[in-house]
Write a protein that holds these residues in place. Structure first.
Motif, short mmCIF file in Angstrom:
data_model
loop_
_atom_site.label_atom_id
_atom_site.label_comp_id
_atom_site.label_asym_id
_atom_site.label_seq_id
_atom_site.Cartn_x
_atom_site.Cartn_y
_atom_site.Cartn_z
N LEU A 63 0.84 -1.21 0.00
CA LEU A 63 0.00 0.00 0.00
C LEU A 63 0.87 1.25 0.00
O LEU A 63 0.57 2.23 -0.71
CB LEU A 63 -0.91 -0.02 1.23
CG LEU A 63 -2.10 0.96 1.23
CD1 LEU A 63 -3.02 0.69 0.04
CD2 LEU A 63 -2.88 0.82 2.53
N THR A 64 1.95 1.24 0.77
CA THR A 64 2.87 2.38 0.80
C THR A 64 3.46 2.64 -0.58
O THR A 64 3.53 3.79 -1.04
CB THR A 64 3.99 2.13 1.82
OG1 THR A 64 3.42 1.90 3.11
CG2 THR A 64 4.95 3.31 1.89
N ASP A 65 3.90 1.57 -1.25
CA ASP A 65 4.48 1.72 -2.59
C ASP A 65 3.45 2.25 -3.58
O ASP A 65 3.77 3.12 -4.41
CB ASP A 65 5.03 0.37 -3.07
CG ASP A 65 6.24 -0.09 -2.27
OD1 ASP A 65 6.86 0.77 -1.61
OD2 ASP A 65 6.55 -1.29 -2.29
N ILE A 66 2.23 1.73 -3.50
CA ILE A 66 1.18 2.15 -4.44
C ILE A 66 0.83 3.63 -4.25
O ILE A 66 0.74 4.39 -5.22
CB ILE A 66 -0.07 1.27 -4.27
CG1 ILE A 66 0.22 -0.16 -4.76
CG2 ILE A 66 -1.26 1.85 -5.05
CD1 ILE A 66 -0.87 -1.15 -4.41
N ILE A 67 0.67 4.04 -2.99
CA ILE A 67 0.30 5.44 -2.73
C ILE A 67 1.45 6.37 -3.11
O ILE A 67 1.23 7.45 -3.68
CB ILE A 67 -0.08 5.63 -1.24
CG1 ILE A 67 -1.29 4.76 -0.89
CG2 ILE A 67 -0.40 7.09 -0.95
CD1 ILE A 67 -1.63 4.77 0.60
N GLY A 68 2.68 5.95 -2.81
CA GLY A 68 3.84 6.76 -3.21
C GLY A 68 3.93 6.90 -4.72
O GLY A 68 4.23 7.98 -5.23
N PHE A 69 3.68 5.80 -5.43
CA PHE A 69 3.68 5.85 -6.89
C PHE A 69 2.60 6.81 -7.40
O PHE A 69 2.83 7.58 -8.34
CB PHE A 69 3.45 4.45 -7.46
CG PHE A 69 3.30 4.42 -8.96
CD1 PHE A 69 4.42 4.40 -9.78
CD2 PHE A 69 2.05 4.42 -9.55
CE1 PHE A 69 4.28 4.39 -11.16
CE2 PHE A 69 1.90 4.40 -10.92
CZ PHE A 69 3.02 4.38 -11.73
N GLU A 70 1.42 6.77 -6.79
CA GLU A 70 0.33 7.65 -7.19
C GLU A 70 0.70 9.11 -6.97
O GLU A 70 0.42 9.97 -7.82
CB GLU A 70 -0.94 7.30 -6.40
CG GLU A 70 -2.12 8.23 -6.64
CD GLU A 70 -2.61 8.21 -8.06
OE1 GLU A 70 -3.26 9.19 -8.47
OE2 GLU A 70 -2.36 7.22 -8.79
N ALA A 71 1.32 9.42 -5.84
CA ALA A 71 1.74 10.80 -5.56
C ALA A 71 2.74 11.28 -6.62
O ALA A 71 2.60 12.39 -7.16
CB ALA A 71 2.36 10.89 -4.17
N ALA A 72 3.75 10.45 -6.93
CA ALA A 72 4.74 10.83 -7.93
C ALA A 72 4.11 10.98 -9.31
O ALA A 72 4.45 11.90 -10.06
CB ALA A 72 5.86 9.78 -7.97
N ALA A 73 3.18 10.07 -9.65
CA ALA A 73 2.52 10.14 -10.96
C ALA A 73 1.73 11.43 -11.11
O ALA A 73 1.71 12.04 -12.18
CB ALA A 73 1.61 8.92 -11.15
N ARG A 74 1.05 11.85 -10.04
CA ARG A 74 0.28 13.11 -10.11
C ARG A 74 1.19 14.31 -10.32
O ARG A 74 0.89 15.20 -11.12
CB ARG A 74 -0.53 13.29 -8.82
CG ARG A 74 -1.70 12.35 -8.67
CD ARG A 74 -2.53 12.76 -7.45
NE ARG A 74 -3.51 11.74 -7.09
CZ ARG A 74 -4.35 11.85 -6.06
NH1 ARG A 74 -4.31 12.95 -5.30
NH2 ARG A 74 -5.20 10.89 -5.78
N VAL A 75 2.31 14.34 -9.60
CA VAL A 75 3.24 15.46 -9.76
C VAL A 75 3.80 15.49 -11.17
O VAL A 75 3.88 16.55 -11.81
CB VAL A 75 4.37 15.38 -8.71
CG1 VAL A 75 5.44 16.42 -9.00
CG2 VAL A 75 3.83 15.56 -7.31
N LYS A 76 4.21 14.33 -11.68
CA LYS A 76 4.77 14.28 -13.04
C LYS A 76 3.73 14.71 -14.06
O LYS A 76 4.05 15.42 -15.02
CB LYS A 76 5.26 12.86 -13.34
CG LYS A 76 6.50 12.47 -12.55
CD LYS A 76 7.07 11.14 -13.02
CE LYS A 76 6.12 9.99 -12.77
NZ LYS A 76 6.67 8.70 -13.20
#
Length: 586
Positions: A87-100
């Protein structure tokens, strides 16, 4: 200057720019930190359960059924940790994807504001590296580094809360040795930051060289220069390889230093626990519990060391992105509210000057009127300023002085999107994008298949399009790969017919075509010109014989004006150019 080392103030400024986007993803970033913290607490629980089980079996000699509840709890903790970690990896990936995604939108909007006049002066490979690889390099900064900064503080403190009651000596060792890891991480990281900066610049340079070579491959082959260019790319690539290896050496050295201090610290804890157990100053259960927690105490600090390289890479990539976004657009970014002029356009250039550099004027005193329905041609030697005038009219460039008025309103006061919606642009080399023929004709317009087909018929393109393998759904390659030059021009003409704009800016689309195809294009242009205003940039004088008026441009000035016959009678530059091209007897 571009290769000068980055100062500490510049690095802080770039990181402040990166952190500025965290407000947009505060919720997922916070969720990443919370789930990571829960995972850290579950780790403490896991160590305690494991210590209880080992103590019960080995020290207290309990039977399996007596520790079975603890084993079930341990299994549940394993599963919970696995879920939390994912879950931590998925949420972190989502945060980075939104910024990009947001940065890509911002960069695209800024590129649109800068316009094609600016992009033509830039190297495509350099831009592609910045906008693709550069933005992707920010991923780990948001997905890993920022959450790890918080977890590197919380998890060790949480572990110390449990270590001190169990064995205070181990806690003291951890408190003393823990700062050494981030300290050496920063010391080693200073050298790596400079190397990352150099690496990104050399990657952009290599990409630009490679892209230029691909673009000009035919020319390089014909002139026998492909081997020399290949050697140049090999040299640039080898230079990039050397820089990359230097970065990796520093990264490996950093990892080695961090692992060394972490291992020494864990060994010190283990030795003290061992002696305490040997001299019976400590019971097995708390001793083993602390021993299990010792590696986990240093793990977040080591992870922060690994993530620190993601920070340096992100700062290196951000430097190029920020430089792009800092480029001032030629048009004001704020939206205009001036109402559009009446449909019957009168275009007026009033003493327009233009220069990229104040000391090197491109246009001087350009003054003319383009009346509604008039067909006006611009002719002159190469580099005279004809294309610059069209770029000014399209709004891609701004006059250095003077004004361009549309129906009496300054062009700078009109909404750019509304003005461009009234213009059809037909360049000498139209751009087709990878996709279907029908999408290339629509190109952002909302139109049904019947309207597209009608526009293609007016452009003389319907016949060859219907004969393609999938007709209008046929996929064409980038820049019209698979189509002839004449077919590409007719698709571009179909775009103009579908747009039904009132002003046509024409860059002689029948140049470099065979006579039969040129005749088809000319006939289509004649149909397009009916009841429309047209500005023609002419490279061949025979294409402007029927223009209502011809402006002769030389060294950025209008030196002659009139129709074909009157200009020939003046025996000026137009007549000289015409004679040289054998339009009239010399």
């Amino acid at each position: 200057m571009a290769n000068a080392p980055r100062s500490r103030a510049e690095a802080k400024s770039l990181e402040a720019w990166l952190r500025g986007f965290t407000a947009r993803v505060r919720i997922p970033l916070t969720a990443t930190i919370i789930t990571g913290a829960i995972g850290g607490l579950l780790l403490v629980l896991q160590a305690w359960l494991l210590a209880r089980i080992i103590d019960g079996v080995i020290i207290e000699h309990r039977a399996l059924h007596q520790v079975w509840p603890l084993l079930i709890d341990l299994l549940a903790t394993f599963i919970a940790r696995a879920i939390i970690t994912s879950l931590t990896d998925i949420i972190g990936f989502e945060a980075a994807a939104r910024v990009k995604r947001d940065i890509r939108r911002l960069a695209y909007a800024h590129l649109t504001a800068l316009g094609p006049a600016w992009s033509r002066r830039e190297r495509s490979g350099d831009l592609a590296t910045t906008l693709i690889d550069g933005i992707e390099a920010l991923d780990q900064y948001y997905a890993s580094y920022l959450p790890q900064m918080a977890l590197a503080v919380f998890i060790p403190l949480a572990i110390l809360v449990f270590v001190f009651p169990a064995y205070w000596v181990a806690g003291i060792i951890m408190v003393i040795t823990a700062p050494l890891i981030p300290l050496f991480m920063i010391i080693v990281g200073k050298g790596a930051e400079r190397l990352n900066q150099r690496q990104w610049r050399k990657l952009a340079r290599m990409s630009a060289y490679f892209f230029d070579a691909i673009e000009g491959l035919t020319t390089l082959k014909l002139f026998g220069a492909s081997r020399a260019e290949a050697q140049m790319i090999a040299d640039v690539s080898d230079d990039y390889r050397i820089t990359t290896m230097a970065v990796l050496r520093v990264a490996f050295l950093s990892s080695l230093v961090l692992e060394f201090f972490a291992t020494i610290s864990i060994a010190m804890v283990a030795v003290y626990i061992g002696f305490a157990l040997y001299y019976r100053d400590l019971h097995f259960l708390p001793g083993f519990f602390v021993l299990l927690l010792a590696p986990e105490f240093y793990r977040p600090l080591r992870n922060m060391g690994s993530s620190y390289h993601a920070r340096m890479e992100a700062i290196g990539a951000a430097e190029q992105i920020v430089r792009l976004l800092a480029t001032e657009p030629p048009t004001p970014p704020e939206p205009k509210t001036t109402p559009a002029p009446e449909p019957a356009l009168t275009i007026r250039f009033e003493q327009v000057d233009f220069a990229y550099q104040p000391s090197e004027p491109i246009l001087t005193g350009i003054d003319f009127t383009l009346a509604p329905g008039e067909r006006l041609a611009l002719v002159g030697p190469s580099g005279a300023g004809k294309t610059t005038i069209s770029q000014l009219l399209l709004g891609f460039l701004q006059p250095s002085s003077g004004a361009i008025r549309i129906g009496g309103i300054d062009l700078r006061d009109l909404p750019p999107a509304a003005w461009l919606a009234r213009i059809a642009w037909l360049p000498q080399r139209p751009t087709l994008f990878h996709g279907s023929v029908i999408d290339n004709i629509r190109l952002g317009l909302t139109a049904d298949a019947a309207a597209v087909r009608a526009a293609a018929a007016q452009a003389g393109a319907d016949h060859f399009i219907t004969n393609l393998p999938q007709g209008y759904d046929t996929i064409v390659g980038e820049r019209g790969q698979g189509l002839s030059g004449g077919e590409i021009q007719r698709i571009a003409l179909a775009r103009a017919f579908l747009k039904n704009a009132e002003l046509i800016v024409l860059d002689e689309p029948d140049a470099s075509l065979d006579p039969a195809t040129a005749a088809l294009i000319t006939a289509s242009v004649e149909r397009l010109a009916r009841d429309r205003t047209m500005l023609i940039i002419a490279h061949r004088l025979e294409s402007v014989h029927h223009a209502d008026r011809i402006l002769v441009i030389d060294h950025g000035r209008i030196i002659e004006s009139g129709d074909h016959a009157s200009l020939l009678a003046r025996h000026g530059l137009y007549a000289t150019m015409s004679a040289l091209r054998q339009d009239v007897p010399a």
